[in-house]
Every structure is written in C-alpha cells, then in structure tokens.
Design an enzyme around this catalytic site. Structure first.
Site, PDB file in Angstrom:
ATOM      1  CG  HIS A  99      -1.992   1.062   1.097  1.00  0.00           C
ATOM      2  ND1 HIS A  99      -1.761   2.381   1.425  1.00  0.00           N
ATOM      3  CD2 HIS A  99      -3.271   0.999   0.636  1.00  0.00           C
ATOM      4  CE1 HIS A  99      -2.861   3.072   1.163  1.00  0.00           C
ATOM      5  NE2 HIS A  99      -3.793   2.260   0.696  1.00  0.00           N
ATOM      6  CD  GLU A 150      -5.162   2.880  -3.420  1.00  0.00           C
ATOM      7  OE1 GLU A 150      -6.348   2.759  -3.125  1.00  0.00           O
ATOM      8  OE2 GLU A 150      -4.259   2.980  -2.569  1.00  0.00           O
TER       9      GLU A 150
HETATM   10  O1  G3P Z   1      -6.499   1.894   0.340  1.00  0.00           O
HETATM   11  C1  G3P Z   1      -7.370   2.837  -0.188  1.00  0.00           C
HETATM   12  C2  G3P Z   1      -6.810   4.153  -0.255  1.00  0.00           C
HETATM   13  O2  G3P Z   1      -5.477   4.353  -0.219  1.00  0.00           O
HETATM   14  C3  G3P Z   1      -7.597   5.196  -0.911  1.00  0.00           C
HETATM   15  O3  G3P Z   1      -7.934   6.018   0.136  1.00  0.00           O
HETATM   16  O4  G3P Z   1      -9.314   7.586   1.341  1.00  0.00           O
HETATM   17  O5  G3P Z   1      -8.674   8.056  -1.011  1.00  0.00           O
HETATM   18  O6  G3P Z   1     -10.322   6.264  -0.512  1.00  0.00           O
HETATM   19  P1  G3P Z   1      -9.129   7.045  -0.035  1.00  0.00           P
END
Ligand code: G3P
Length: 241
Positions: free
Chosen positions: A112, A160
């Site tokens: 992560h 991400e």
């Molecule tokens: O693991 C999910 C994450 O990193 C995304 O976070 O708060 O932007 O949905 P968020």
C-alpha cells in the site's frame, strides 16, 4: 502455487471459492479513529449487510489487530492491510502470511502507498500467498509499476495515485488515463489479473467511471470510513456497479 517456468511465473489456478466476485468494492479501514475497535466491527457489519441485500461483492480490510475478530464476525471476504516478507520465526512485530491464513482471512493488501515494500519483498509475498491459497491485492502508483508487478502474477493490482489518496477527488474522474492504461497493460501481461483503482473514490459516479474504464472494482477508505453515515455512503457507491 505460483511456479517459476524459466523466467516466467505461472499463476496457480485458485479454487474459485477463494476468488472475489467482480465487480468488487474493497474497503480499507486503515487506522482511522472511526474504524478502531468496535467501530471497525460495525463498519464490517454494514459492508456485510449491503453486500447481502444488494447482492454485490464487498471485501474489507480491518485494522490489523482486529482482523481475526472481524473475520469471525462477518460473512464477507476479509483482507489484512499489510503483511511482511518473512517466514514464521525469530521476528518481532511482523505479520506473516501464515498468521493471516490462520485468522481465516482471504488474503492481504500488499505494498500500500502508506506501507511500501521492496520489489523483492512483493515477489516473496505474492509467491508465498499463492502457495497458501491466499489472495494478494498489490497496490501500485502508476502504469509502469503496475506492468512490472503484473509479471509477478498477483491475484489483483490496485492502482492508486498517491496524490489523490484521501482527497475526495476520484482517480477515475481526475485521471481516467491511468485507470484505462493500467487495465490495458496489466491484462496484456496476465488476462486473469483483477484490476482495481483507488484514491479519492467517494460516490456511485466515481465507481461507474472506474467500471467504464475497464476496472474490475475499486479500493477505497475515507469516502466510507470517515462518512457521517457510512451505510448511506456505501449504498451510493453501489449504484455505480
Ligand atoms: O487503500 C485505499 C486508499 O489508499 C484510498 O484512500 O481515502 O482516497 O479512498 P481514499
């Protein structure tokens, strides 16, 4: 088990019961105050209720210390938020895949953005997880890293962009190209790899955009965990599936 064939890794065919239904919403509880202790269990129960009533696939990543408790409290797939690249033995404070398996969890997030690993560690974890019939959802930050990780044959990749995490601005709307191109390059390497996207996902329109870009689902946290009404937030997300 993921096996080496020359330089290529061939993913073991997993028992279909082990895999996640797609499209899937994966909720990472992180270590927010809103998901600690009993609140984490309540969130997991909301996910279970919405998954059952709406007939959709939701998985949850509880806070690490609550993993075993939450696995035994709900009937949806649970994942660790992180595992270490170590085998059981003389280590202190580490989380092993064996201990995750023992809880009954389905697998783990890996690498992560808030808990990065070296590529050799990711390789170790993906390989060992497959041998234990555990699923790995490996997080990546861009298209090139997604492509490289796909070669390791994880169960899933979740792209991400770190700058959008926790921003409330969804990757699927702000940077559709990274989602579309990650799906393309990953599926070219391994058509069976599940591709998720995350960062800033908060509502059904964000989820719909992700699915239209070819993603198999979303990984999110704050949009539900920090919502005033997490159930309502989740129900809104589901409208995008
Ligand atoms: O693991 C999910 C994450 O990193 C995304 O976070 O708060 O932007 O949905 P968020």
């Amino acid at each position: 088990m993921a096996m080496r064939n020359g330089n290529m890794r061939v993913q073991k065919k997993m028992n279909s019961e082990v895999k996640l239904g797609t499209p899937v919403i994966v909720l990472n509880e992180k270590v927010y105050v809103e998901s600690v202790g009993k609140k984490g269990v309540e969130l997991a129960k909301i996910c279970e209720e919405v998954a059952e009533k709406q007939g959709i696939s939701i998985a949850i990543c509880p806070q690490q210390v609550e993993l075993a408790k939450i696995v035994s409290s709900v009937n949806i797939p649970c994942f660790a938020q992180h595992v270490d690249a170590v085998s059981p033995g003389s280590h202190t404070g580490s989380v092993t895949l064996e201990s995750v398996k023992e809880t009954g969890a389905r697998g783990s997030l890996v690498n992560h953005s808030e808990h990065r690993l070296k590529i050799a560690d990711i390789d170790f974890i993906v390989d060992k997880a497959a041998s234990l019939n555990l699923l790995t959802i490996v997080c990546t930050n861009n298209i090139a890293v997604s492509k490289a990780v796909a070669e390791l044959k994880p169960y899933a990749i979740a792209v991400e962009p770190p700058e959008l995490i926790g921003s409330g601005r969804a990757v699927s709307q702000e940077d559709p190209g990274i989602v579309e191109d990650t799906v393309r390059v990953v599926k070219r390497v391994d058509e069976n790899c599940v591709v998720l996207c995350g960062a800033g996902v908060t509502n059904g329109a964000d989820v719909k955009a992700a699915i239209e870009l070819g993603a198999d689902g979303v990984l999110l946290a704050s949009g539900v965990v920090k919502a005033k009404d997490p159930k309502r937030a989740l129900l809104d997300l589901v409208t995008g599936l």
